[in-house]
Scaffold this motif. Structure first.
Motif, PDB file in Angstrom:
ATOM      1  N   PRO A  12       0.785  -1.241   0.000  1.00 13.72           N
ATOM      2  CA  PRO A  12       0.000   0.000   0.000  1.00 13.72           C
ATOM      3  C   PRO A  12       0.818   1.293   0.000  1.00 13.72           C
ATOM      4  O   PRO A  12       0.491   2.221  -0.750  1.00 13.72           O
ATOM      5  N   ALA A  13       1.862   1.360   0.802  1.00 16.63           N
ATOM      6  CA  ALA A  13       2.670   2.591   0.840  1.00 16.63           C
ATOM      7  C   ALA A  13       3.345   2.841  -0.508  1.00 16.63           C
ATOM      8  O   ALA A  13       3.411   3.984  -0.964  1.00 16.63           O
ATOM      9  N   ARG A  14       3.834   1.790  -1.148  1.00 23.05           N
ATOM     10  CA  ARG A  14       4.490   1.954  -2.457  1.00 23.05           C
ATOM     11  C   ARG A  14       3.479   2.297  -3.533  1.00 23.05           C
ATOM     12  O   ARG A  14       3.731   3.145  -4.385  1.00 23.05           O
ATOM     13  N   LEU A  15       2.337   1.653  -3.495  1.00 23.84           N
ATOM     14  CA  LEU A  15       1.316   1.915  -4.498  1.00 23.84           C
ATOM     15  C   LEU A  15       0.808   3.352  -4.390  1.00 23.84           C
ATOM     16  O   LEU A  15       0.646   4.039  -5.402  1.00 23.84           O
ATOM     17  N   SER A  16       0.605   3.825  -3.176  1.00 22.07           N
ATOM     18  CA  SER A  16       0.192   5.223  -2.976  1.00 22.07           C
ATOM     19  C   SER A  16       1.244   6.179  -3.516  1.00 22.07           C
ATOM     20  O   SER A  16       0.923   7.170  -4.168  1.00 22.07           O
ATOM     21  N   LEU A  17       2.486   5.860  -3.254  1.00 24.17           N
ATOM     22  CA  LEU A  17       3.590   6.715  -3.682  1.00 24.17           C
ATOM     23  C   LEU A  17       3.682   6.785  -5.202  1.00 24.17           C
ATOM     24  O   LEU A  17       3.732   7.874  -5.778  1.00 24.17           O
ATOM     25  N   SER A  48      13.530   4.315  -0.981  1.00 18.99           N
ATOM     26  CA  SER A  48      14.753   3.523  -1.164  1.00 18.99           C
ATOM     27  C   SER A  48      14.450   2.173  -1.803  1.00 18.99           C
ATOM     28  O   SER A  48      15.185   1.724  -2.687  1.00 18.99           O
ATOM     29  N   ALA A  49      13.373   1.543  -1.362  1.00 21.59           N
ATOM     30  CA  ALA A  49      12.991   0.255  -1.946  1.00 21.59           C
ATOM     31  C   ALA A  49      12.634   0.418  -3.424  1.00 21.59           C
ATOM     32  O   ALA A  49      13.065  -0.370  -4.278  1.00 21.59           O
ATOM     33  N   LEU A  50      11.860   1.455  -3.739  1.00 20.39           N
ATOM     34  CA  LEU A  50      11.472   1.706  -5.131  1.00 20.39           C
ATOM     35  C   LEU A  50      12.683   2.084  -5.983  1.00 20.39           C
ATOM     36  O   LEU A  50      12.786   1.664  -7.141  1.00 20.39           O
ATOM     37  N   ALA A  51      13.608   2.848  -5.418  1.00 19.74           N
ATOM     38  CA  ALA A  51      14.830   3.208  -6.150  1.00 19.74           C
ATOM     39  C   ALA A  51      15.677   1.963  -6.401  1.00 19.74           C
ATOM     40  O   ALA A  51      16.232   1.787  -7.494  1.00 19.74           O
ATOM     41  N   GLY A  52      15.757   1.086  -5.409  1.00 20.39           N
ATOM     42  CA  GLY A  52      16.507  -0.160  -5.563  1.00 20.39           C
ATOM     43  C   GLY A  52      15.951  -1.051  -6.659  1.00 20.39           C
ATOM     44  O   GLY A  52      16.696  -1.779  -7.319  1.00 20.39           O
ATOM     45  N   ALA A  53      14.651  -0.968  -6.863  1.00 17.76           N
ATOM     46  CA  ALA A  53      13.993  -1.748  -7.916  1.00 17.76           C
ATOM     47  C   ALA A  53      14.071  -1.040  -9.270  1.00 17.76           C
ATOM     48  O   ALA A  53      13.629  -1.585 -10.278  1.00 17.76           O
ATOM     49  N   ARG A  72      10.964  11.132  -8.716  1.00 19.09           N
ATOM     50  CA  ARG A  72      10.128  10.932  -9.899  1.00 19.09           C
ATOM     51  C   ARG A  72      10.193   9.476 -10.324  1.00 19.09           C
ATOM     52  O   ARG A  72      11.143   8.753 -10.008  1.00 19.09           O
ATOM     53  N   LEU A  73       9.165   9.059 -11.058  1.00 19.79           N
ATOM     54  CA  LEU A  73       9.165   7.708 -11.614  1.00 19.79           C
ATOM     55  C   LEU A  73      10.171   7.631 -12.747  1.00 19.79           C
ATOM     56  O   LEU A  73      10.306   8.568 -13.536  1.00 19.79           O
ATOM     57  N   THR A  74      10.832   6.499 -12.847  1.00 19.97           N
ATOM     58  CA  THR A  74      11.672   6.229 -14.013  1.00 19.97           C
ATOM     59  C   THR A  74      10.742   5.675 -15.099  1.00 19.97           C
ATOM     60  O   THR A  74       9.593   5.306 -14.816  1.00 19.97           O
ATOM     61  N   PRO A  75      11.226   5.578 -16.330  1.00 16.54           N
ATOM     62  CA  PRO A  75      10.393   4.927 -17.357  1.00 16.54           C
ATOM     63  C   PRO A  75       9.982   3.509 -16.947  1.00 16.54           C
ATOM     64  O   PRO A  75       8.828   3.109 -17.149  1.00 16.54           O
ATOM     65  N   ALA A  76      10.889   2.774 -16.323  1.00 15.75           N
ATOM     66  CA  ALA A  76      10.549   1.414 -15.866  1.00 15.75           C
ATOM     67  C   ALA A  76       9.489   1.456 -14.778  1.00 15.75           C
ATOM     68  O   ALA A  76       8.585   0.610 -14.741  1.00 15.75           O
ATOM     69  N   GLY A  77       9.582   2.440 -13.888  1.00 16.39           N
ATOM     70  CA  GLY A  77       8.581   2.587 -12.830  1.00 16.39           C
ATOM     71  C   GLY A  77       7.221   2.950 -13.380  1.00 16.39           C
ATOM     72  O   GLY A  77       6.193   2.447 -12.929  1.00 16.39           O
TER      73      GLY A  77
END
Length: 108
Positions: A12-17, A48-53, A72-77
């Protein structure tokens, strides 16, 4: 389960972000924190988790004597979010179809 469903992104926290980041370019850390309603440390952990991915990019800068962090989101994100959102939409559509036309034998 839909093959495009992203277990990592579904937290949930990542999806909201990522949902907040999707329509924007660079977004201020404080705006994300206040909008999601979380602490600095909890938000930092998810970023940090999202950046690591490879899903987000972080930029630190200085504005008028204040250090600020932008995300910001990367193209992959962005692609991962779009795939995951599509998977969620398919899951909801299937559930709605079952509610309207339940199986004849009563099993799901």
């Amino acid at each position: 389960m839909d093959p495009l469903f992203d277990e990592f992104l579904h937290v949930p926290a990542r999806l909201s972000l990522v949902a907040l980041l999707a329509p924007a370019d660079w977004v201020d850390f404080a705006f994300l924190r206040d909008t999601i309603g979380t602490s600095d440390s909890a938000l930092s952990k998810q970023i940090s988790a999202l950046a690591g991915a490879g899903y987000v990019e972080v930029r630190k800068g200085q504005e008028r004597r204040t250090r600020r962090t932008f995300v910001r989101l990367t193209p992959a994100g962005r692609q991962a979010f779009e795939r995951h959102a599509a998977a969620l939409e398919r899951i909801v559509a299937a559930a709605r179809a079952q509610a309207v036309h339940p199986p004849a034998n009563g099993s799901a």
